[in-house]
Write a protein that holds these residues in place. Structure first.
Motif, PDB file in Angstrom:
ATOM      1  N   TRP A  17      45.432  15.030  65.954  1.00  0.00           N
ATOM      2  CA  TRP A  17      47.256  14.653  65.604  1.00  0.00           C
ATOM      3  C   TRP A  17      48.053  15.476  65.503  1.00  0.00           C
ATOM      4  O   TRP A  17      49.306  16.057  65.775  1.00  0.00           O
ATOM      5  N   GLU A  18      47.287  16.608  64.400  1.00  0.00           N
ATOM      6  CA  GLU A  18      48.515  18.100  64.330  1.00  0.00           C
ATOM      7  C   GLU A  18      48.802  18.890  65.843  1.00  0.00           C
ATOM      8  O   GLU A  18      49.611  19.496  65.791  1.00  0.00           O
ATOM      9  N   ALA A  19      47.950  18.541  66.705  1.00  0.00           N
ATOM     10  CA  ALA A  19      47.966  19.728  67.847  1.00  0.00           C
ATOM     11  C   ALA A  19      49.120  18.740  68.664  1.00  0.00           C
ATOM     12  O   ALA A  19      49.977  19.656  69.542  1.00  0.00           O
ATOM     13  N   VAL A  20      48.757  17.542  68.960  1.00  0.00           N
ATOM     14  CA  VAL A  20      49.622  16.277  69.908  1.00  0.00           C
ATOM     15  C   VAL A  20      51.399  16.293  68.541  1.00  0.00           C
ATOM     16  O   VAL A  20      52.720  16.640  69.683  1.00  0.00           O
ATOM     17  N   PRO A  22      52.808  18.141  66.587  1.00  0.00           N
ATOM     18  CA  PRO A  22      52.995  18.936  65.339  1.00  0.00           C
ATOM     19  C   PRO A  22      54.407  19.112  64.393  1.00  0.00           C
ATOM     20  O   PRO A  22      54.868  19.747  63.393  1.00  0.00           O
ATOM     21  N   GLU A  23      55.072  17.784  64.847  1.00  0.00           N
ATOM     22  CA  GLU A  23      56.678  17.720  63.828  1.00  0.00           C
ATOM     23  C   GLU A  23      56.238  17.529  62.636  1.00  0.00           C
ATOM     24  O   GLU A  23      57.001  17.345  61.933  1.00  0.00           O
ATOM     25  N   ASP A  24      55.146  16.501  62.013  1.00  0.00           N
ATOM     26  CA  ASP A  24      54.885  15.694  61.593  1.00  0.00           C
ATOM     27  C   ASP A  24      53.793  16.217  60.621  1.00  0.00           C
ATOM     28  O   ASP A  24      53.113  17.758  60.799  1.00  0.00           O
ATOM     29  N   SER A  25      54.538  16.682  58.912  1.00  0.00           N
ATOM     30  CA  SER A  25      54.157  17.838  58.118  1.00  0.00           C
ATOM     31  C   SER A  25      52.281  17.532  57.259  1.00  0.00           C
ATOM     32  O   SER A  25      52.438  16.229  58.001  1.00  0.00           O
ATOM     33  N   GLU A  26      52.461  18.355  56.919  1.00  0.00           N
ATOM     34  CA  GLU A  26      51.243  18.054  56.027  1.00  0.00           C
ATOM     35  C   GLU A  26      50.937  16.723  54.795  1.00  0.00           C
ATOM     36  O   GLU A  26      50.065  15.852  54.650  1.00  0.00           O
ATOM     37  N   ARG A  27      52.259  16.988  54.548  1.00  0.00           N
ATOM     38  CA  ARG A  27      52.821  16.258  53.692  1.00  0.00           C
ATOM     39  C   ARG A  27      52.308  14.546  54.101  1.00  0.00           C
ATOM     40  O   ARG A  27      51.374  13.665  53.274  1.00  0.00           O
ATOM     41  N   PHE A  28      52.801  14.471  55.287  1.00  0.00           N
ATOM     42  CA  PHE A  28      52.865  12.940  55.947  1.00  0.00           C
ATOM     43  C   PHE A  28      51.811  12.812  56.243  1.00  0.00           C
ATOM     44  O   PHE A  28      50.688  11.595  55.939  1.00  0.00           O
ATOM     45  N   LEU A  29      51.071  14.085  56.467  1.00  0.00           N
ATOM     46  CA  LEU A  29      49.710  13.797  57.164  1.00  0.00           C
ATOM     47  C   LEU A  29      48.895  13.234  56.614  1.00  0.00           C
ATOM     48  O   LEU A  29      47.704  12.573  56.337  1.00  0.00           O
ATOM     49  N   PHE A  50      37.090  15.518  70.786  1.00  0.00           N
ATOM     50  CA  PHE A  50      37.492  14.460  70.701  1.00  0.00           C
ATOM     51  C   PHE A  50      39.020  15.078  71.805  1.00  0.00           C
ATOM     52  O   PHE A  50      39.816  16.375  71.607  1.00  0.00           O
ATOM     53  N   LEU A  51      39.311  14.113  72.702  1.00  0.00           N
ATOM     54  CA  LEU A  51      40.485  14.480  74.255  1.00  0.00           C
ATOM     55  C   LEU A  51      41.432  13.967  73.513  1.00  0.00           C
ATOM     56  O   LEU A  51      41.909  13.924  74.306  1.00  0.00           O
ATOM     57  N   ALA A  52      40.793  12.867  73.695  1.00  0.00           N
ATOM     58  CA  ALA A  52      42.491  11.725  73.392  1.00  0.00           C
ATOM     59  C   ALA A  52      42.311  10.445  72.832  1.00  0.00           C
ATOM     60  O   ALA A  52      40.965  10.135  72.036  1.00  0.00           O
ATOM     61  N   MET A  53      43.535  10.007  72.050  1.00  0.00           N
ATOM     62  CA  MET A  53      43.077   8.985  70.735  1.00  0.00           C
ATOM     63  C   MET A  53      44.154   7.939  70.960  1.00  0.00           C
ATOM     64  O   MET A  53      45.239   8.354  70.758  1.00  0.00           O
ATOM     65  N   VAL A  79      49.999   3.366  67.118  1.00  0.00           N
ATOM     66  CA  VAL A  79      50.724   4.667  67.086  1.00  0.00           C
ATOM     67  C   VAL A  79      49.080   5.408  66.953  1.00  0.00           C
ATOM     68  O   VAL A  79      48.339   5.670  67.718  1.00  0.00           O
ATOM     69  N   GLY A  80      50.017   6.883  67.211  1.00  0.00           N
ATOM     70  CA  GLY A  80      49.098   8.148  67.411  1.00  0.00           C
ATOM     71  C   GLY A  80      48.620   8.150  68.378  1.00  0.00           C
ATOM     72  O   GLY A  80      47.262   8.748  68.911  1.00  0.00           O
ATOM     73  N   VAL A  81      49.256   7.535  69.707  1.00  0.00           N
ATOM     74  CA  VAL A  81      48.766   7.559  71.529  1.00  0.00           C
ATOM     75  C   VAL A  81      49.015   8.990  71.353  1.00  0.00           C
ATOM     76  O   VAL A  81      49.904   9.843  71.848  1.00  0.00           O
ATOM     77  N   ALA A  82      47.979   9.832  71.542  1.00  0.00           N
ATOM     78  CA  ALA A  82      47.575  11.585  71.640  1.00  0.00           C
ATOM     79  C   ALA A  82      46.027  11.837  72.945  1.00  0.00           C
ATOM     80  O   ALA A  82      44.982  11.395  71.972  1.00  0.00           O
ATOM     81  N   THR A  83      47.278  12.303  73.876  1.00  0.00           N
ATOM     82  CA  THR A  83      45.635  13.332  74.412  1.00  0.00           C
ATOM     83  C   THR A  83      46.080  14.633  74.538  1.00  0.00           C
ATOM     84  O   THR A  83      47.100  15.675  74.482  1.00  0.00           O
ATOM     85  N   ARG A  84      45.029  15.857  74.044  1.00  0.00           N
ATOM     86  CA  ARG A  84      45.079  16.635  74.467  1.00  0.00           C
ATOM     87  C   ARG A  84      45.683  17.493  75.474  1.00  0.00           C
ATOM     88  O   ARG A  84      45.144  16.956  76.671  1.00  0.00           O
ATOM     89  N   ALA A  85      46.099  18.062  75.028  1.00  0.00           N
ATOM     90  CA  ALA A  85      47.208  19.104  76.269  1.00  0.00           C
ATOM     91  C   ALA A  85      46.637  19.099  78.417  1.00  0.00           C
ATOM     92  O   ALA A  85      46.996  19.231  78.815  1.00  0.00           O
TER      93      ALA A  85
END
Length: 350
Positions: A17-20, A22-29, A50-53, A79-85
């Protein structure tokens, strides 16, 4: 390999999530990890990487009525639809999305929903845009001095909010103390507040707001929200976040339909993802709600032989067309006189 994560593995998913995002803060996560301990996370994995989630966040919603009773059901917000770049465009997201939706369908969920970064990404999967979130902005200082909702008020506020939403809307997330407590923590993680409306001992509603030069109101819930917004000087934002629905279980999807007169409509559905939704059906609608019957081969042949009667012809539908009609995006000649759950209020972000 596609699989669901165990709880002990969630920290590893957070790194993706942090990699995909980056605008989300540590506090939010940190807050998200705490308030969404009830969700499912599915991942595409190779060699323990983990390649995608995708995160599947459950909500209890009011989905219209069946007769005079509320139709409450459980659906998942994607939510959190993410794939490694480095592994994008290899079909991982598609496999995760389709597998996850099949699981939700087996659970009897009528639909799933999401807020798309780009509608074009999800349109090929049968998602349709049915709602634009009611986000508003105000002038700096408009909420200064106003009290935040207290934990002690959550039960009263939930009861009041539920009564207001039930009166105004057909489709909304059920308000209970747990929902409001989660909203307070979610807003606080990004320096936002849930503000108490009304000056009496009993709150008259609430306003979830992010402060700043141009305060942003995520949602406003009170008896007379339009006048309240006008008094506060709030204006709708020009580009509001969109919400897309995807029909899952066709039988559960049509249940809230209602008609003063008994109606029977023959439908032929083609669903490229769910074979269970593909076929010939009889949609039966009356005052008590709707039901769907799958036709036997003999019934199909019998109905097809009655082409001289317009009311006996099969109506060709797709998940997209049925969704558009269900929520008032389009009208269909054979659907006239059938009441649908068209009033939506879904301002959730996670």
């Amino acid at each position: 390999m596609i699989r669901e994560l165990e709880r002990r593995e969630r920290e590893k998913a957070r790194k993706l999530w942090e990699a995909v995002f980056p605008e989300d803060s540590e506090r939010f996560l940190d807050a998200y990890a705490e308030i969404r301990r009830d969700n499912r996370i599915t991942v595409a994995e190779e060699k323990e990487e983990f390649l995608a989630m995708i995160h599947w966040n459950p909500f209890e919603i009011c989905y219209g009525k069946i007769g005079n009773l509320e139709n409450r059901t459980r659906v998942c917000y994607i939510v959190g639809v993410a794939t490694r770049a480095d592994v994008r465009r290899r079909g991982y997201m598609r496999e995760l999305l389709v597998n996850g939706m099949r699981e939700m369908r087996r659970d009897g969920q009528p639909f799933t929903f999401l807020m798309p970064a780009d509608e074009a990404i999800y349109a090929p999967f049968g998602f349709r845009t049915v709602y634009e979130q009611s986000i508003q902005t105000g002038v700096k200082g408009v909420f200064c001095g106003q009290e935040s909702v207290s934990e002690a008020e959550l039960s009263l506020l939930a009861e009041m909010s539920e009564a207001i939403l039930k009166e105004k809307y057909d489709v909304y997330c059920v308000r209970n103390p747990e929902y409001l407590s989660r909203l307070i923590r979610e807003m606080a993680s990004e320096d936002g507040r849930v503000i108490r409306l009304g000056s009496g001992e009993v709150p008259e509603g609430y306003c979830a707001v992010w402060p700043g030069e141009r305060p942003e109101v995520r949602e406003l819930v009170c008896r007379d929200s339009e006048n309240c917004a006008a008094e506060l000087g709030l204006l709708p934002v020009r580009e509001r976040p969109k919400i897309m629905f995807r029909m899952l279980d066709m039988e559960a999807f049509v249940r809230p339909l209602c008609s003063e007169e008994h109606r029977e409509i023959l439908l032929h559905m083609e669903d490229p993802i769910f074979v269970e939704n593909t076929g010939d059906f009889r949609l039966i609608v009356d005052k008590t709600g709707a039901m769907l019957e799958e036709l036997t081969e003999g019934e199909v042949l019998s109905a097809a032989s009655l082409e001289a009667k317009p009311e006996e012809r099969f109506r060709q539908v797709t998940p997209e067309l049925l969704t558009d009609w269900m929520f008032g995006i389009t009208e269909l000649p054979w659907g006239q006189g059938i009441r649908r759950p068209t009033k939506i209020f879904l301002n959730e972000s996670v």
